[in-house]
Design a protein around this motif. Structure first.
Motif, PDB file in Angstrom:
ATOM      1  N   ALA A 198      22.750  -5.398  10.811  1.00  0.00           N
ATOM      2  CA  ALA A 198      23.171  -4.043  11.219  1.00  0.00           C
ATOM      3  C   ALA A 198      22.239  -2.987  10.788  1.00  0.00           C
ATOM      4  CB  ALA A 198      24.389  -3.878  10.592  1.00  0.00           C
ATOM      5  N   GLN A 199      21.570  -3.056   9.728  1.00  0.00           N
ATOM      6  CA  GLN A 199      20.756  -1.897   9.325  1.00  0.00           C
ATOM      7  C   GLN A 199      19.387  -1.924   9.961  1.00  0.00           C
ATOM      8  OE1 GLN A 199      21.128   0.257   7.008  1.00  0.00           O
ATOM      9  NE2 GLN A 199      22.731  -0.302   5.631  1.00  0.00           N
ATOM     10  N   LEU A 200      18.950  -3.076  10.670  1.00  0.00           N
ATOM     11  CA  LEU A 200      17.891  -3.256  11.386  1.00  0.00           C
ATOM     12  C   LEU A 200      18.057  -2.433  12.632  1.00  0.00           C
ATOM     13  CD1 LEU A 200      14.958  -4.826  11.359  1.00  0.00           C
ATOM     14  CD2 LEU A 200      16.150  -6.704  12.350  1.00  0.00           C
ATOM     15  N   ILE A 201      19.530  -2.895  13.145  1.00  0.00           N
ATOM     16  CA  ILE A 201      19.752  -2.232  14.555  1.00  0.00           C
ATOM     17  C   ILE A 201      19.868  -0.610  14.296  1.00  0.00           C
ATOM     18  CG2 ILE A 201      21.638  -1.845  16.161  1.00  0.00           C
ATOM     19  CD1 ILE A 201      22.264  -4.806  15.602  1.00  0.00           C
ATOM     20  N   ALA A 202      20.526  -0.026  13.020  1.00  0.00           N
ATOM     21  CA  ALA A 202      20.623   1.227  12.620  1.00  0.00           C
ATOM     22  C   ALA A 202      19.175   1.886  12.789  1.00  0.00           C
ATOM     23  CB  ALA A 202      21.524   1.267  11.498  1.00  0.00           C
ATOM     24  N   ALA A 203      18.198   1.336  12.330  1.00  0.00           N
ATOM     25  CA  ALA A 203      16.872   1.923  12.419  1.00  0.00           C
ATOM     26  C   ALA A 203      16.122   2.076  13.428  1.00  0.00           C
ATOM     27  CB  ALA A 203      15.836   1.096  11.440  1.00  0.00           C
ATOM     28  N   GLN A 204      16.944   1.533  14.675  1.00  0.00           N
ATOM     29  CA  GLN A 204      16.169   1.855  16.146  1.00  0.00           C
ATOM     30  C   GLN A 204      17.019   3.161  16.719  1.00  0.00           C
ATOM     31  OE1 GLN A 204      14.027  -0.744  16.475  1.00  0.00           O
ATOM     32  NE2 GLN A 204      15.003  -1.644  14.686  1.00  0.00           N
ATOM     33  N   THR A 241      15.556  11.633  26.773  1.00  0.00           N
ATOM     34  CA  THR A 241      16.070  11.821  25.226  1.00  0.00           C
ATOM     35  C   THR A 241      14.688  12.112  24.692  1.00  0.00           C
ATOM     36  OG1 THR A 241      15.380   9.374  24.747  1.00  0.00           O
ATOM     37  CG2 THR A 241      17.587   9.858  25.679  1.00  0.00           C
ATOM     38  N   ARG A 242      14.811  12.777  23.593  1.00  0.00           N
ATOM     39  CA  ARG A 242      13.644  13.266  22.561  1.00  0.00           C
ATOM     40  C   ARG A 242      13.153  11.875  22.130  1.00  0.00           C
ATOM     41  NH1 ARG A 242      15.380  18.405  18.923  1.00  0.00           N
ATOM     42  NH2 ARG A 242      15.637  19.716  20.763  1.00  0.00           N
ATOM     43  N   ASP A 243      13.993  10.719  21.860  1.00  0.00           N
ATOM     44  CA  ASP A 243      13.352   9.656  21.002  1.00  0.00           C
ATOM     45  C   ASP A 243      12.486   8.955  22.099  1.00  0.00           C
ATOM     46  OD1 ASP A 243      14.625   9.836  18.514  1.00  0.00           O
ATOM     47  OD2 ASP A 243      16.425   8.821  18.937  1.00  0.00           O
ATOM     48  N   GLN A 244      12.499   8.961  23.348  1.00  0.00           N
ATOM     49  CA  GLN A 244      11.586   8.170  24.086  1.00  0.00           C
ATOM     50  C   GLN A 244      10.248   9.201  24.160  1.00  0.00           C
ATOM     51  OE1 GLN A 244      10.663  10.229  27.194  1.00  0.00           O
ATOM     52  NE2 GLN A 244       9.029   8.760  27.757  1.00  0.00           N
ATOM     53  N   LYS A 245      10.250  10.358  23.964  1.00  0.00           N
ATOM     54  CA  LYS A 245       9.066  11.230  23.745  1.00  0.00           C
ATOM     55  C   LYS A 245       8.515  10.642  22.500  1.00  0.00           C
ATOM     56  CE  LYS A 245      10.187  13.731  27.521  1.00  0.00           C
ATOM     57  NZ  LYS A 245      11.299  12.692  28.036  1.00  0.00           N
ATOM     58  N   GLU A 246       9.285  10.612  21.222  1.00  0.00           N
ATOM     59  CA  GLU A 246       8.643  10.367  20.053  1.00  0.00           C
ATOM     60  C   GLU A 246       8.348   9.125  20.137  1.00  0.00           C
ATOM     61  OE1 GLU A 246       7.647  11.557  17.540  1.00  0.00           O
ATOM     62  OE2 GLU A 246       8.042  10.059  15.846  1.00  0.00           O
ATOM     63  N   GLY A 247       8.895   8.074  20.621  1.00  0.00           N
ATOM     64  CA  GLY A 247       8.611   6.724  20.587  1.00  0.00           C
ATOM     65  C   GLY A 247       7.162   6.321  21.111  1.00  0.00           C
ATOM     66  N   MET A 248       7.102   6.899  22.444  1.00  0.00           N
ATOM     67  CA  MET A 248       5.919   6.592  23.222  1.00  0.00           C
ATOM     68  C   MET A 248       4.769   7.531  22.568  1.00  0.00           C
ATOM     69  SD  MET A 248       7.192   6.090  26.955  1.00  0.00           S
ATOM     70  CE  MET A 248       8.540   4.780  27.411  1.00  0.00           C
ATOM     71  N   LYS A 249       4.866   8.583  22.027  1.00  0.00           N
ATOM     72  CA  LYS A 249       3.786   9.460  21.350  1.00  0.00           C
ATOM     73  C   LYS A 249       3.299   8.666  20.233  1.00  0.00           C
ATOM     74  CE  LYS A 249       3.073  14.465  20.291  1.00  0.00           C
ATOM     75  NZ  LYS A 249       3.191  14.613  18.848  1.00  0.00           N
ATOM     76  N   ALA A 250       4.332   8.443  19.228  1.00  0.00           N
ATOM     77  CA  ALA A 250       3.945   7.600  18.032  1.00  0.00           C
ATOM     78  C   ALA A 250       3.142   6.265  18.372  1.00  0.00           C
ATOM     79  CB  ALA A 250       5.560   7.182  17.181  1.00  0.00           C
ATOM     80  N   PHE A 251       3.726   5.608  19.468  1.00  0.00           N
ATOM     81  CA  PHE A 251       2.965   4.248  19.805  1.00  0.00           C
ATOM     82  C   PHE A 251       1.282   4.713  20.002  1.00  0.00           C
ATOM     83  CE2 PHE A 251       0.933   1.353  23.118  1.00  0.00           C
ATOM     84  CZ  PHE A 251       1.154   0.353  22.200  1.00  0.00           C
ATOM     85  N   ALA A 252       1.222   5.619  20.685  1.00  0.00           N
ATOM     86  CA  ALA A 252      -0.056   6.087  21.287  1.00  0.00           C
ATOM     87  C   ALA A 252      -0.906   6.797  20.023  1.00  0.00           C
ATOM     88  CB  ALA A 252      -0.388   7.232  22.196  1.00  0.00           C
ATOM     89  N   GLU A 253      -0.301   7.330  19.067  1.00  0.00           N
ATOM     90  CA  GLU A 253      -1.021   7.877  17.737  1.00  0.00           C
ATOM     91  C   GLU A 253      -0.993   6.949  16.691  1.00  0.00           C
ATOM     92  OE1 GLU A 253       1.521  11.348  17.154  1.00  0.00           O
ATOM     93  OE2 GLU A 253       0.653  12.486  18.816  1.00  0.00           O
ATOM     94  N   ARG A 255       1.180   5.415  14.848  1.00  0.00           N
ATOM     95  CA  ARG A 255       2.202   5.723  13.835  1.00  0.00           C
ATOM     96  C   ARG A 255       3.817   5.218  13.822  1.00  0.00           C
ATOM     97  NH1 ARG A 255       5.381  10.016  15.074  1.00  0.00           N
ATOM     98  NH2 ARG A 255       4.801  11.138  16.456  1.00  0.00           N
ATOM     99  N   LYS A 256       4.499   5.195  12.732  1.00  0.00           N
ATOM    100  CA  LYS A 256       5.603   5.050  12.866  1.00  0.00           C
ATOM    101  C   LYS A 256       6.652   5.992  13.567  1.00  0.00           C
ATOM    102  CE  LYS A 256       8.614   2.207  10.204  1.00  0.00           C
ATOM    103  NZ  LYS A 256       9.756   2.024   9.262  1.00  0.00           N
ATOM    104  N   PRO A 257       7.520   5.730  14.728  1.00  0.00           N
ATOM    105  CA  PRO A 257       8.185   6.735  14.902  1.00  0.00           C
ATOM    106  C   PRO A 257       9.404   7.414  14.064  1.00  0.00           C
ATOM    107  CG  PRO A 257       9.041   4.683  16.131  1.00  0.00           C
ATOM    108  CD  PRO A 257       7.733   4.564  15.163  1.00  0.00           C
ATOM    109  N   VAL A 258       9.856   8.602  14.191  1.00  0.00           N
ATOM    110  CA  VAL A 258      10.736   9.025  13.578  1.00  0.00           C
ATOM    111  C   VAL A 258      11.930   9.376  14.486  1.00  0.00           C
ATOM    112  CG1 VAL A 258      11.399  11.028  12.100  1.00  0.00           C
ATOM    113  CG2 VAL A 258       9.149  10.144  11.966  1.00  0.00           C
ATOM    114  N   TRP A 259      13.190   8.519  14.480  1.00  0.00           N
ATOM    115  CA  TRP A 259      14.077   8.961  15.376  1.00  0.00           C
ATOM    116  C   TRP A 259      15.101  10.017  15.163  1.00  0.00           C
ATOM    117  CZ3 TRP A 259      11.833   6.293  18.903  1.00  0.00           C
ATOM    118  CH2 TRP A 259      11.486   4.979  18.565  1.00  0.00           C
TER     119      TRP A 259
END
Ligand code: CAA
Length: 262
Positions: A198-204, A241-253, A255-259
């Protein structure tokens, strides 16, 4: 959060809400009051923005040995059953319809309504002592909260027939081999492992998690073309969603995304 009822314990660990059935004298039989308390607690977590995933646990000896037979044995006929049990059985569906993922932590008996409750959750962590079954035929009835439907879709007709027509039980290892549970772990650690999952899911990112849950569920309920269209709509919606912007930006950069959950 306070306990919803004496037979149901409620706590949180970070972004995970944990609800545990505690009715040892009746092997966690799912009475109306237990199911009400479960729904109140799980529904509360589902609406709480601080919670991102849930664990539904029982006791080491019994996740739940079924709906409460004591509440059914006096019912005189089908009309009486409809009146007394329709609302009760709908509680299993309400749990299946929660938006946030629920991990069932199953040890000991998961029979009848108990097996159906575990299947209404999204993932199952089983202890080595877990046993799954739909033994209702042995008390003169049949499964009424998903045991002929959800079970058949998960494990297939042949085994579901055998379980529903003879009361055959599955061991935890058998349940794993037939795709009913996600993992089998020692009884000492099943709750810890369920919380870890559950923690692993909660981190997504939570909105992506909820959309993916709804879409996987749709695979069971919708026909294939409708399911694919539903999946496509949810996939596209995540680009708002902002998390999509953050997730894809973090991938390109790199680094770990911050949700943010937005
Ligand atoms: N409802 C109410 N009470 C239950 C119960 C249930 N489903 N399951 C167990 N209990 C109670 C027993 O009556 C007993 O209470 P007392 O000590 O007051 O007599 C206590 O829990 C301990 O049970 P046992 O003494 O029977 O324990 P055991 O170790 O010998 O057997 C068991 C364990 C095999 C799980 C056995 O209890 C059993 O067969 N239980 C019923 C299982 C069942 O038929 N479940 C389906 C219910 S119908 C349903 O769920 C319909 C649906 O689809 C929603």
């Amino acid at each position: 959060m306070a306990a919803a009822a004496p037979e149901v314990a409620v706590e949180t660990e970070g972004a995970v809400g944990i609800v545990a059935i505690n009715r040892p004298a009746a092997l966690n039989a799912l009475s109306i009051s237990v199911m009400d308390a479960l729904l109140e607690a799980l529904g509360g977590f589902d609406r709480d923005p601080a919670i991102r995933a849930m664990v539904l646990a029982g006791l080491p000896r019994a996740f739940a040995a079924g709906a409460d037979i004591g509440e059914m044995k006096h019912i005189a006929d089908s009309k009486g059953a409809d009146k007394a049990l329709s609302l009760h059985l709908a509680r299993w569906d309400k749990i299946a319809l929660l938006k946030k993922p629920v991990v069932a932590a199953v040890s000991g008996f998961a029979l009848g309504g108990g097996c159906e409750l575990a299947m209404a959750c999204d993932l199952i962590v089983a202890s080595e002592t877990a046993v799954f079954g739909q033994p209702e035929v042995q008390i003169g009835v049949m499964a009424g909260a998903g045991g002929t439907q959800r079970l058949t879709k998960i494990i297939g007709q042949a085994l579901s027939m055998e379980m529903n027509l003879t009361g055959r039980r599955l061991t935890a290892r058998e349940a794993l081999s037939f795709g009913l549970v996600n993992r089998v772990v020692p009884v000492e650690s099943y709750l810890v492992e369920a919380k870890k999952l559950a923690q692993l899911i909660a981190a997504q990112p939570p909105l992506a998690v909820q959309a993916a849950k709804a879409s996987v569920r749709a695979a069971v309920d919708l026909k294939s073309s409708e399911g694919l269209a539903f999946e496509r709509r949810l996939f596209f919606s995540l680009f708002d969603t902002r998390d999509q912007k953050e997730g894809m930006k973090a991938f390109a950069e790199k680094r770990k995304p911050v949700w943010s959950g937005q």
